[in-house]
Every structure is written in structure tokens, then in C-alpha cells.
Design a protein around this motif. Structure first.
Motif, PDB file in Angstrom:
ATOM      1  N   GLY A 126      18.273  33.788  47.879  1.00 32.03           N
ATOM      2  CA  GLY A 126      18.870  34.961  47.259  1.00 32.03           C
ATOM      3  C   GLY A 126      20.313  35.114  47.670  1.00 32.03           C
ATOM      4  O   GLY A 126      20.852  34.296  48.419  1.00 32.03           O
ATOM      5  N   HIS A 127      20.918  36.164  47.160  1.00 34.78           N
ATOM      6  CA  HIS A 127      22.307  36.423  47.493  1.00 34.78           C
ATOM      7  C   HIS A 127      22.624  37.903  47.297  1.00 34.78           C
ATOM      8  O   HIS A 127      21.927  38.610  46.594  1.00 34.78           O
ATOM      9  N   ILE A 128      23.684  38.301  47.926  1.00 42.43           N
ATOM     10  CA  ILE A 128      24.165  39.672  47.785  1.00 42.43           C
ATOM     11  C   ILE A 128      24.894  39.776  46.449  1.00 42.43           C
ATOM     12  O   ILE A 128      25.689  38.911  46.099  1.00 42.43           O
ATOM     13  N   VAL A 129      24.601  40.814  45.702  1.00 40.15           N
ATOM     14  CA  VAL A 129      25.280  41.065  44.433  1.00 40.15           C
ATOM     15  C   VAL A 129      26.530  41.884  44.731  1.00 40.15           C
ATOM     16  O   VAL A 129      26.453  42.921  45.383  1.00 40.15           O
ATOM     17  N   GLU A 130      27.683  41.376  44.279  1.00 39.05           N
ATOM     18  CA  GLU A 130      28.945  42.061  44.523  1.00 39.05           C
ATOM     19  C   GLU A 130      29.562  42.508  43.210  1.00 39.05           C
ATOM     20  O   GLU A 130      29.463  41.822  42.197  1.00 39.05           O
ATOM     21  N   GLU A 131      30.205  43.669  43.267  1.00 38.89           N
ATOM     22  CA  GLU A 131      30.905  44.195  42.107  1.00 38.89           C
ATOM     23  C   GLU A 131      32.366  44.355  42.468  1.00 38.89           C
ATOM     24  O   GLU A 131      32.701  44.907  43.509  1.00 38.89           O
ATOM     25  N   GLY A 132      33.234  43.861  41.594  1.00 45.50           N
ATOM     26  CA  GLY A 132      34.669  44.005  41.795  1.00 45.50           C
ATOM     27  C   GLY A 132      35.209  45.086  40.877  1.00 45.50           C
ATOM     28  O   GLY A 132      34.795  45.186  39.723  1.00 45.50           O
ATOM     29  N   THR A 133      36.114  45.899  41.398  1.00 47.03           N
ATOM     30  CA  THR A 133      36.763  46.942  40.598  1.00 47.03           C
ATOM     31  C   THR A 133      38.261  46.728  40.657  1.00 47.03           C
ATOM     32  O   THR A 133      38.851  46.658  41.732  1.00 47.03           O
ATOM     33  N   LEU A 134      38.865  46.607  39.474  1.00 46.11           N
ATOM     34  CA  LEU A 134      40.311  46.455  39.363  1.00 46.11           C
ATOM     35  C   LEU A 134      40.887  47.773  38.857  1.00 46.11           C
ATOM     36  O   LEU A 134      40.422  48.315  37.858  1.00 46.11           O
ATOM     37  N   VAL A 135      41.882  48.291  39.581  1.00 47.36           N
ATOM     38  CA  VAL A 135      42.581  49.514  39.191  1.00 47.36           C
ATOM     39  C   VAL A 135      44.046  49.146  38.979  1.00 47.36           C
ATOM     40  O   VAL A 135      44.673  48.548  39.858  1.00 47.36           O
ATOM     41  N   ILE A 136      44.570  49.486  37.798  1.00 47.67           N
ATOM     42  CA  ILE A 136      45.984  49.240  37.507  1.00 47.67           C
ATOM     43  C   ILE A 136      46.683  50.594  37.412  1.00 47.67           C
ATOM     44  O   ILE A 136      46.246  51.463  36.651  1.00 47.67           O
ATOM     45  N   ASN A 137      47.725  50.762  38.209  1.00 45.19           N
ATOM     46  CA  ASN A 137      48.533  51.987  38.193  1.00 45.19           C
ATOM     47  C   ASN A 137      49.906  51.667  37.617  1.00 45.19           C
ATOM     48  O   ASN A 137      50.530  50.677  37.995  1.00 45.19           O
ATOM     49  N   ILE A 138      50.366  52.523  36.716  1.00 44.18           N
ATOM     50  CA  ILE A 138      51.722  52.406  36.187  1.00 44.18           C
ATOM     51  C   ILE A 138      52.475  53.657  36.619  1.00 44.18           C
ATOM     52  O   ILE A 138      52.044  54.790  36.357  1.00 44.18           O
ATOM     53  N   VAL A 139      53.575  53.425  37.330  1.00 46.42           N
ATOM     54  CA  VAL A 139      54.325  54.490  37.983  1.00 46.42           C
ATOM     55  C   VAL A 139      55.681  54.654  37.315  1.00 46.42           C
ATOM     56  O   VAL A 139      56.402  53.660  37.112  1.00 46.42           O
ATOM     57  N   TRP A 148      50.084  56.560  34.460  1.00 44.54           N
ATOM     58  CA  TRP A 148      48.958  55.959  33.752  1.00 44.54           C
ATOM     59  C   TRP A 148      48.112  55.185  34.751  1.00 44.54           C
ATOM     60  O   TRP A 148      48.642  54.531  35.649  1.00 44.54           O
ATOM     61  N   GLN A 149      46.789  55.263  34.583  1.00 45.99           N
ATOM     62  CA  GLN A 149      45.880  54.538  35.475  1.00 45.99           C
ATOM     63  C   GLN A 149      44.675  54.085  34.681  1.00 45.99           C
ATOM     64  O   GLN A 149      44.111  54.845  33.890  1.00 45.99           O
ATOM     65  N   GLY A 150      44.305  52.844  34.879  1.00 43.12           N
ATOM     66  CA  GLY A 150      43.109  52.303  34.240  1.00 43.12           C
ATOM     67  C   GLY A 150      42.305  51.499  35.231  1.00 43.12           C
ATOM     68  O   GLY A 150      42.856  50.899  36.152  1.00 43.12           O
ATOM     69  N   SER A 151      40.982  51.486  35.050  1.00 41.28           N
ATOM     70  CA  SER A 151      40.129  50.710  35.951  1.00 41.28           C
ATOM     71  C   SER A 151      38.917  50.181  35.197  1.00 41.28           C
ATOM     72  O   SER A 151      38.499  50.737  34.178  1.00 41.28           O
ATOM     73  N   SER A 152      38.376  49.111  35.723  1.00 42.62           N
ATOM     74  CA  SER A 152      37.152  48.532  35.178  1.00 42.62           C
ATOM     75  C   SER A 152      36.459  47.748  36.282  1.00 42.62           C
ATOM     76  O   SER A 152      37.109  47.242  37.194  1.00 42.62           O
ATOM     77  N   SER A 153      35.137  47.644  36.173  1.00 38.01           N
ATOM     78  CA  SER A 153      34.336  46.953  37.187  1.00 38.01           C
ATOM     79  C   SER A 153      33.496  45.863  36.540  1.00 38.01           C
ATOM     80  O   SER A 153      33.090  45.981  35.386  1.00 38.01           O
ATOM     81  N   ARG A 154      33.215  44.826  37.307  1.00 39.05           N
ATOM     82  CA  ARG A 154      32.362  43.733  36.863  1.00 39.05           C
ATOM     83  C   ARG A 154      31.545  43.216  38.037  1.00 39.05           C
ATOM     84  O   ARG A 154      32.019  43.197  39.165  1.00 39.05           O
ATOM     85  N   GLU A 155      30.350  42.732  37.727  1.00 39.91           N
ATOM     86  CA  GLU A 155      29.575  42.009  38.727  1.00 39.91           C
ATOM     87  C   GLU A 155      30.244  40.650  38.886  1.00 39.91           C
ATOM     88  O   GLU A 155      30.595  40.001  37.901  1.00 39.91           O
ATOM     89  N   LEU A 156      30.450  40.241  40.115  1.00 40.81           N
ATOM     90  CA  LEU A 156      31.141  38.989  40.386  1.00 40.81           C
ATOM     91  C   LEU A 156      30.160  37.835  40.436  1.00 40.81           C
ATOM     92  O   LEU A 156      29.081  37.950  41.005  1.00 40.81           O
ATOM     93  N   SER A 157      30.556  36.725  39.847  1.00 39.74           N
ATOM     94  CA  SER A 157      29.725  35.531  39.822  1.00 39.74           C
ATOM     95  C   SER A 157      29.772  34.848  41.189  1.00 39.74           C
ATOM     96  O   SER A 157      30.796  34.868  41.864  1.00 39.74           O
ATOM     97  N   ARG A 158      28.682  34.214  41.552  1.00 37.89           N
ATOM     98  CA  ARG A 158      28.625  33.558  42.861  1.00 37.89           C
ATOM     99  C   ARG A 158      29.460  32.288  42.924  1.00 37.89           C
ATOM    100  O   ARG A 158      30.039  31.984  43.942  1.00 37.89           O
TER     101      ARG A 158
END
Length: 185
Positions: A126-139, A148-158
Motif C-alpha cells: 500500500g501507500h499513503i495517498v497525497e493531495e497537492g494544492t496549488l494556490v496562485i496569488n496575483i498582487v 486575485w487568488q485561485g486554487s485547485s487540488s489533485r491527488e498526486l500520482s505515486r
């Protein structure tokens, strides 16, 4: 009845395939039409700094994808001192679960009116399931405030290939920046 059940399952599958949607927020008073140039902000959080050291190629892909998207929208990359906006991103990775299998062993006895048991479980794969979240800030560079700020998350592939990693990064960045700059209402 069966037709209705198939229709409901089809709707569920289509919505599941639609993927994650980005979360976006922005300053509705900002004049986004005034922003034509951008530069990279040197501000970042500790987690992103550490992951940049550990995964420089992944961060290079994120940056290149953001740059390509911004240039595709007509923005020009210039020196930070003259830029209209500064772009910063943060990346966080969190363990969200564990997938795998285990072998269980048990010993027990049962007597009249009483019982005793012992059990143990040993993980075998087995393995640990990891999720990555990317946040982009525009200043806004002149006001030094996030507009402006946007974000999205995904399960990361092993064990993704470089091509699959780039594809996922491009998908996430495009999903986040698709509605930047926001349209006037």
C-alpha cells in the motif's frame, strides 16, 4: 425503473469526469483592465520553499505553465520594479489517506459465559495517498495587495512520468487561470 437508474449512474459518472474546479476569489474593486505586465514575487511560504528544494523540476513546470498561460492571455513578463502585478504561488502536499492491504491473524477461545480474543493486522502493501494544492496569488504591485487568488487540488500520482506530471500541472494551472482576468459585470 432500470432506465432511470442507468440515467442517474450516467449523470454521476459524467460529473465525476468533469474534474476538480478551481476556487477563485478576487477584489471586485480592482481595475484588472489596467494590468498588462507581470513579474514573479519572491514571497512564498515555508512549505513551498522546502518543496522547491526537494522537487525543483516540479516547481519549474509550475512556473513555466503559469508563464505560458499568462503570455497566452496577452500579458508581458518584465522586471518586478515596473510590473503591474506580481505573481506568487504556493504548493502544499498533505497525506489524505492510506490505500493498501493487510493480513490479519486471530487467536481466540470461548468458554462457558466468557470469551477471549487476540487479533493483529500486518500491512503487506500500500501507500499513503497525497493531495497537492496549488494556490496562485496575483498582487497589485503598486498597492502591494492581493487582487486575485485561485486554487485547485489533485491527488498526486505515486510514480508519474515527466509527461504525465507536465500534463497534470498544465491542467491545474489552466483550470485556475481560465477566468483571469475576471470579466467586468
Amino acid at each position: 425503473m432500470i432506465g432511470r437508474a442507468c440515467f442517474i449512474i450516467l449523470i454521476f459518472l459524467v460529473s465525476a469526469c468533469a474534474g476538480n474546479k478551481a476556487n477563485v476569489d478576487y477584489d471586485s474593486t480592482a481595475e484588472f483592465s489596467d494590468f498588462k505586465t507581470y513579474a514573479w514575487s519572491d514571497k512564498t511560504d515555508e512549505a513551498t520553499s522546502k518543496s522547491r528544494e526537494a522537487y525543483p523540476l516540479f516547481h519549474q513546470r509550475i512556473r513555466e505553465s503559469i508563464e505560458a498561460t499568462m503570455k497566452g492571455k496577452g500579458f508581458k513578463s518584465i522586471d518586478a520594479a515596473q510590473a503591474d502585478v506580481l505573481i506568487a504561488y504556493n504548493l502544499s502536499v498533505a497525506a489524505t489517506g492510506y490505500t493498501g492491504s493487510s493480513v490479519s491473524f486471530g487467536v481466540g477461545s470461548f468458554g462457558y459465559g466468557s470469551g477471549v480474543g487476540l487479533s493483529a493486522s500486518v500491512p503487506v502493501s500500500g501507500h499513503i495517498v497525497e493531495e497537492g494544492t496549488l494556490v496562485i496569488n496575483i498582487v497589485d504591485a503598486k498597492k502591494n495587495s492581493v487582487v486575485w487568488q485561485g486554487s485547485s487540488s489533485r491527488e498526486l500520482s505515486r510514480s508519474p512520468t515527466p509527461e504525465k506530471t507536465q500534463e497534470m500541472v498544465n491542467e491545474v494551472v489552466n483550470e485556475i487561470l481560465v477566468n483571469y482576468p475576471p470579466k467586468k459585470k
